[in-house]
Design a protein around this motif. Sequence first.
Motif, PDB file in Angstrom:
ATOM      1  N   LEU A  38     116.924 -21.705  -4.870  1.00 28.45           N
ATOM      2  CA  LEU A  38     118.218 -22.257  -5.242  1.00 28.45           C
ATOM      3  C   LEU A  38     118.139 -23.773  -5.326  1.00 28.45           C
ATOM      4  CD1 LEU A  38     120.248 -20.088  -2.702  1.00 28.45           C
ATOM      5  CD2 LEU A  38     119.995 -19.648  -5.150  1.00 28.45           C
ATOM      6  N   SER A  39     118.843 -24.334  -6.287  1.00 29.76           N
ATOM      7  CA  SER A  39     118.802 -25.791  -6.473  1.00 29.76           C
ATOM      8  C   SER A  39     120.207 -26.367  -6.550  1.00 29.76           C
ATOM      9  CB  SER A  39     118.033 -26.133  -7.759  1.00 29.76           C
ATOM     10  OG  SER A  39     118.675 -25.567  -8.899  1.00 29.76           O
ATOM     11  N   GLY A  40     120.288 -27.673  -6.216  1.00 33.07           N
ATOM     12  CA  GLY A  40     121.569 -28.367  -6.317  1.00 33.07           C
ATOM     13  C   GLY A  40     122.649 -27.687  -5.523  1.00 33.07           C
ATOM     14  N   GLU A  41     123.828 -27.545  -6.143  1.00 34.87           N
ATOM     15  CA  GLU A  41     124.966 -26.938  -5.457  1.00 34.87           C
ATOM     16  C   GLU A  41     124.716 -25.467  -5.112  1.00 34.87           C
ATOM     17  OE1 GLU A  41     125.495 -26.339  -9.839  1.00 34.87           O
ATOM     18  OE2 GLU A  41     124.948 -28.035  -8.552  1.00 34.87           O
ATOM     19  N   ASN A  42     123.804 -24.812  -5.833  1.00 30.59           N
ATOM     20  CA  ASN A  42     123.502 -23.412  -5.530  1.00 30.59           C
ATOM     21  C   ASN A  42     122.882 -23.238  -4.143  1.00 30.59           C
ATOM     22  OD1 ASN A  42     124.432 -22.646  -8.017  1.00 30.59           O
ATOM     23  ND2 ASN A  42     122.419 -22.245  -8.912  1.00 30.59           N
ATOM     24  N   ALA A  43     122.248 -24.298  -3.640  1.00 27.82           N
ATOM     25  CA  ALA A  43     121.615 -24.220  -2.317  1.00 27.82           C
ATOM     26  C   ALA A  43     122.640 -24.075  -1.199  1.00 27.82           C
ATOM     27  CB  ALA A  43     120.749 -25.455  -2.078  1.00 27.82           C
ATOM     28  N   ALA A  44     123.931 -24.176  -1.536  1.00 31.00           N
ATOM     29  CA  ALA A  44     124.978 -23.956  -0.541  1.00 31.00           C
ATOM     30  C   ALA A  44     125.227 -22.469  -0.302  1.00 31.00           C
ATOM     31  CB  ALA A  44     126.276 -24.623  -0.993  1.00 31.00           C
ATOM     32  N   LEU A  45     124.564 -21.607  -1.065  1.00 29.83           N
ATOM     33  CA  LEU A  45     124.729 -20.154  -0.929  1.00 29.83           C
ATOM     34  C   LEU A  45     123.556 -19.625  -0.111  1.00 29.83           C
ATOM     35  CD1 LEU A  45     125.564 -19.483  -4.691  1.00 29.83           C
ATOM     36  CD2 LEU A  45     127.204 -19.784  -2.809  1.00 29.83           C
ATOM     37  N   PRO A  46     123.760 -19.294   1.173  1.00 31.23           N
ATOM     38  CA  PRO A  46     122.627 -18.925   2.032  1.00 31.23           C
ATOM     39  C   PRO A  46     121.735 -17.830   1.442  1.00 31.23           C
ATOM     40  CG  PRO A  46     124.596 -19.221   3.353  1.00 31.23           C
ATOM     41  CD  PRO A  46     125.037 -19.308   1.921  1.00 31.23           C
ATOM     42  N   HIS A  47     122.342 -16.835   0.795  1.00 30.80           N
ATOM     43  CA  HIS A  47     121.580 -15.761   0.181  1.00 30.80           C
ATOM     44  C   HIS A  47     121.936 -15.634  -1.296  1.00 30.80           C
ATOM     45  CE1 HIS A  47     120.283 -13.342   4.013  1.00 30.80           C
ATOM     46  NE2 HIS A  47     119.689 -14.508   3.892  1.00 30.80           N
ATOM     47  N   GLY A  48     121.986 -16.774  -1.969  1.00 29.71           N
ATOM     48  CA  GLY A  48     122.301 -16.780  -3.390  1.00 29.71           C
ATOM     49  C   GLY A  48     121.183 -16.196  -4.231  1.00 29.71           C
ATOM     50  N   HIS A  49     121.490 -15.958  -5.508  1.00 32.32           N
ATOM     51  CA  HIS A  49     120.512 -15.387  -6.428  1.00 32.32           C
ATOM     52  C   HIS A  49     120.019 -16.455  -7.397  1.00 32.32           C
ATOM     53  CE1 HIS A  49     121.418 -11.358  -5.026  1.00 32.32           C
ATOM     54  NE2 HIS A  49     122.705 -11.634  -5.142  1.00 32.32           N
ATOM     55  N   PHE A  51     118.704 -30.743  -4.083  1.00 29.18           N
ATOM     56  CA  PHE A  51     118.041 -29.926  -3.080  1.00 29.18           C
ATOM     57  C   PHE A  51     117.365 -28.762  -3.811  1.00 29.18           C
ATOM     58  CE2 PHE A  51     121.569 -31.333  -0.113  1.00 29.18           C
ATOM     59  CZ  PHE A  51     120.755 -31.961   0.811  1.00 29.18           C
ATOM     60  N   VAL A  52     116.181 -28.359  -3.358  1.00 33.95           N
ATOM     61  CA  VAL A  52     115.575 -27.102  -3.813  1.00 33.95           C
ATOM     62  C   VAL A  52     115.220 -26.294  -2.566  1.00 33.95           C
ATOM     63  CG1 VAL A  52     113.684 -25.995  -5.059  1.00 33.95           C
ATOM     64  CG2 VAL A  52     114.683 -28.121  -5.941  1.00 33.95           C
ATOM     65  N   LEU A  53     115.954 -25.213  -2.357  1.00 36.20           N
ATOM     66  CA  LEU A  53     115.757 -24.353  -1.194  1.00 36.20           C
ATOM     67  C   LEU A  53     114.888 -23.166  -1.597  1.00 36.20           C
ATOM     68  CD1 LEU A  53     118.504 -23.297   1.338  1.00 36.20           C
ATOM     69  CD2 LEU A  53     116.887 -21.627   0.446  1.00 36.20           C
ATOM     70  N   ILE A  54     113.792 -22.971  -0.877  1.00 38.32           N
ATOM     71  CA  ILE A  54     112.856 -21.883  -1.168  1.00 38.32           C
ATOM     72  C   ILE A  54     112.719 -21.000   0.069  1.00 38.32           C
ATOM     73  CG2 ILE A  54     110.494 -21.274  -1.826  1.00 38.32           C
ATOM     74  CD1 ILE A  54     110.269 -23.960  -3.249  1.00 38.32           C
ATOM     75  N   ASP A  55     113.199 -19.779  -0.048  1.00 33.27           N
ATOM     76  CA  ASP A  55     113.134 -18.785   1.035  1.00 33.27           C
ATOM     77  C   ASP A  55     112.394 -17.583   0.468  1.00 33.27           C
ATOM     78  OD1 ASP A  55     113.514 -16.946   3.056  1.00 33.27           O
ATOM     79  OD2 ASP A  55     115.684 -17.153   3.152  1.00 33.27           O
ATOM     80  N   GLU A 111     116.148 -20.107  12.012  1.00 29.49           N
ATOM     81  CA  GLU A 111     116.447 -20.625  10.674  1.00 29.49           C
ATOM     82  C   GLU A 111     117.875 -21.156  10.545  1.00 29.49           C
ATOM     83  OE1 GLU A 111     116.848 -17.410   7.692  1.00 29.49           O
ATOM     84  OE2 GLU A 111     115.938 -16.102   9.187  1.00 29.49           O
ATOM     85  N   PRO A 112     118.220 -22.185  11.304  1.00 29.87           N
ATOM     86  CA  PRO A 112     119.549 -22.768  11.138  1.00 29.87           C
ATOM     87  C   PRO A 112     119.685 -23.419   9.765  1.00 29.87           C
ATOM     88  CG  PRO A 112     118.171 -24.199  12.466  1.00 29.87           C
ATOM     89  CD  PRO A 112     117.385 -22.935  12.248  1.00 29.87           C
ATOM     90  N   GLY A 113     120.923 -23.615   9.360  1.00 26.83           N
ATOM     91  CA  GLY A 113     121.158 -24.249   8.066  1.00 26.83           C
ATOM     92  C   GLY A 113     122.515 -24.908   8.004  1.00 26.83           C
ATOM     93  N   ILE A 114     122.667 -25.780   7.031  1.00 27.03           N
ATOM     94  CA  ILE A 114     123.957 -26.390   6.708  1.00 27.03           C
ATOM     95  C   ILE A 114     124.198 -26.127   5.232  1.00 27.03           C
ATOM     96  CG2 ILE A 114     125.218 -28.566   6.427  1.00 27.03           C
ATOM     97  CD1 ILE A 114     123.690 -29.640   8.851  1.00 27.03           C
ATOM     98  N   TYR A 115     125.357 -25.522   4.913  1.00 29.98           N
ATOM     99  CA  TYR A 115     125.660 -25.119   3.543  1.00 29.98           C
ATOM    100  C   TYR A 115     127.042 -25.641   3.167  1.00 29.98           C
ATOM    101  CZ  TYR A 115     122.079 -21.894   5.216  1.00 29.98           C
ATOM    102  OH  TYR A 115     120.953 -21.361   5.800  1.00 29.98           O
ATOM    103  N   ILE A 116     127.082 -26.653   2.320  1.00 33.28           N
ATOM    104  CA  ILE A 116     128.335 -27.307   1.950  1.00 33.28           C
ATOM    105  C   ILE A 116     128.709 -26.888   0.526  1.00 33.28           C
ATOM    106  CG2 ILE A 116     129.537 -29.500   1.656  1.00 33.28           C
ATOM    107  CD1 ILE A 116     127.543 -30.729   3.625  1.00 33.28           C
ATOM    108  N   PRO A 117     129.805 -26.140   0.369  1.00 29.31           N
ATOM    109  CA  PRO A 117     130.189 -25.642  -0.962  1.00 29.31           C
ATOM    110  C   PRO A 117     130.283 -26.753  -2.001  1.00 29.31           C
ATOM    111  CG  PRO A 117     131.524 -24.607   0.737  1.00 29.31           C
ATOM    112  CD  PRO A 117     130.735 -25.687   1.422  1.00 29.31           C
ATOM    113  N   ASN A 118     129.770 -26.457  -3.180  1.00 27.17           N
ATOM    114  CA  ASN A 118     129.791 -27.361  -4.337  1.00 27.17           C
ATOM    115  C   ASN A 118     128.974 -28.633  -4.131  1.00 27.17           C
ATOM    116  OD1 ASN A 118     131.636 -25.627  -5.759  1.00 27.17           O
ATOM    117  ND2 ASN A 118     133.250 -26.439  -4.430  1.00 27.17           N
ATOM    118  N   TYR A 119     128.176 -28.654  -3.068  1.00 26.16           N
ATOM    119  CA  TYR A 119     127.323 -29.821  -2.813  1.00 26.16           C
ATOM    120  C   TYR A 119     125.858 -29.413  -2.684  1.00 26.16           C
ATOM    121  CZ  TYR A 119     125.290 -33.908  -0.541  1.00 26.16           C
ATOM    122  OH  TYR A 119     124.489 -34.972  -0.231  1.00 26.16           O
ATOM    123  N   GLY A 120     125.583 -28.522  -1.768  1.00 28.61           N
ATOM    124  CA  GLY A 120     124.194 -28.094  -1.567  1.00 28.61           C
ATOM    125  C   GLY A 120     123.968 -27.656  -0.135  1.00 28.61           C
TER     126      GLY A 120
END
Length: 363
Positions: free
Chosen positions: A195-206, A217-221, A325-334
């Motif tokens: 997930l990249s950019g604002e999509n990285a705010a979705l913990p289990h996004g597609h 941000f580029v989140l790689i899980d 695996e803690p995280g911070i997920y801010i909607p529409n930000y990343g």
Amino acid sequence: MSTVYESRRAIFKSKLEVDIAFITSPANIFYYTGFLSNPHERFMALVFNMKTNEEILYVPALDLAAAEQVAHLQRIVPITDEQLPFEVVKQTIGNLGQTAGVEAKALTLARYLELLGALNVQVTDIQQLVNTQRLHKTRDEINQLKVAIHIIEQVMSEGIKKIHIGMTELELVAELEYLMRKFGADGQSFASIILSGENAALPHGHPSMRKIEHGDFVLIDMGVVKDGYCSDITRTFIVGEATDKQREIYDTVLAATLAGIKAAKANIPLKQVDLSARAVIDNKGYGDYFNNRVGHGLGIEVHEEPSVHAANNDLITTGMVFTIEPGIYIPNYGGVRIEDNVYINELGEAEVLTTFPRELQIL
């Protein structure tokens, strides 16, 4: 000399209090026999007949040859697509006794109704018995996990070199999953989360056709399966240049991950790992943006016991393996997630199995 699988079956049988036990989860069948297979909609079961001390593996007929190569059991019985599975069980075993144990999480309602229709037994749940046995990994199992972890860390190291502005998330998925196979993975342990950019705010996004941009941000899980054992690792990167806010969020998650690792030790409640990591994020004012548990068990399955959450009072014991695996997920930000795998070793200490650097990398 008994094999590890025979020893596991002997331990399991010593704790059974039913006349017959059905193991139908493919992961548990692998744990007790070494035979790893996905039967899809077909019936597969390892059956323990405690009245006769028989151990019988029922497999789809098309898997018989594969099962015979690895599962050294007294008897392996094939079931064709035309046969009714529990009728075959009744014919091959005969007197089943009065009580049958099943894994509640593995047996579907349809199979349960078939069982009741064919067999005159009282059904009881033996799920926790299996879970408890699998919860404690041996050093040999840890070595198998390390192989899967090493593969995914090779994938991460090489894969991030492919990232460039204008590349879509799905294109990066394709590159990473090619590398998984190239480095020897048997498959993915779960669908890769890229997930990249604002999509990285979705913990289990597609992953999508969103293009990676400067400052994202580029989140790689991702994780792989190798010889029946799973890996699961997450790292978050920034493309081009990081803002002060991005660095603050990243540093907060990193500190939370380290706090969780520090808290993980034998004889303390599992919830303490979650609470220790969560306190770091709360103290920085981001508590509202971390709304899931801090980790989960890892082994033959990518999600197994224990569940590491803030209400789990079960004590940590040696042999456990789980993610932090803690995280911070801010909607529409990343968002940022940093995930490591830890093993509670023979000394009761957290042995970190993942080795990929946690420090922020600007790509």
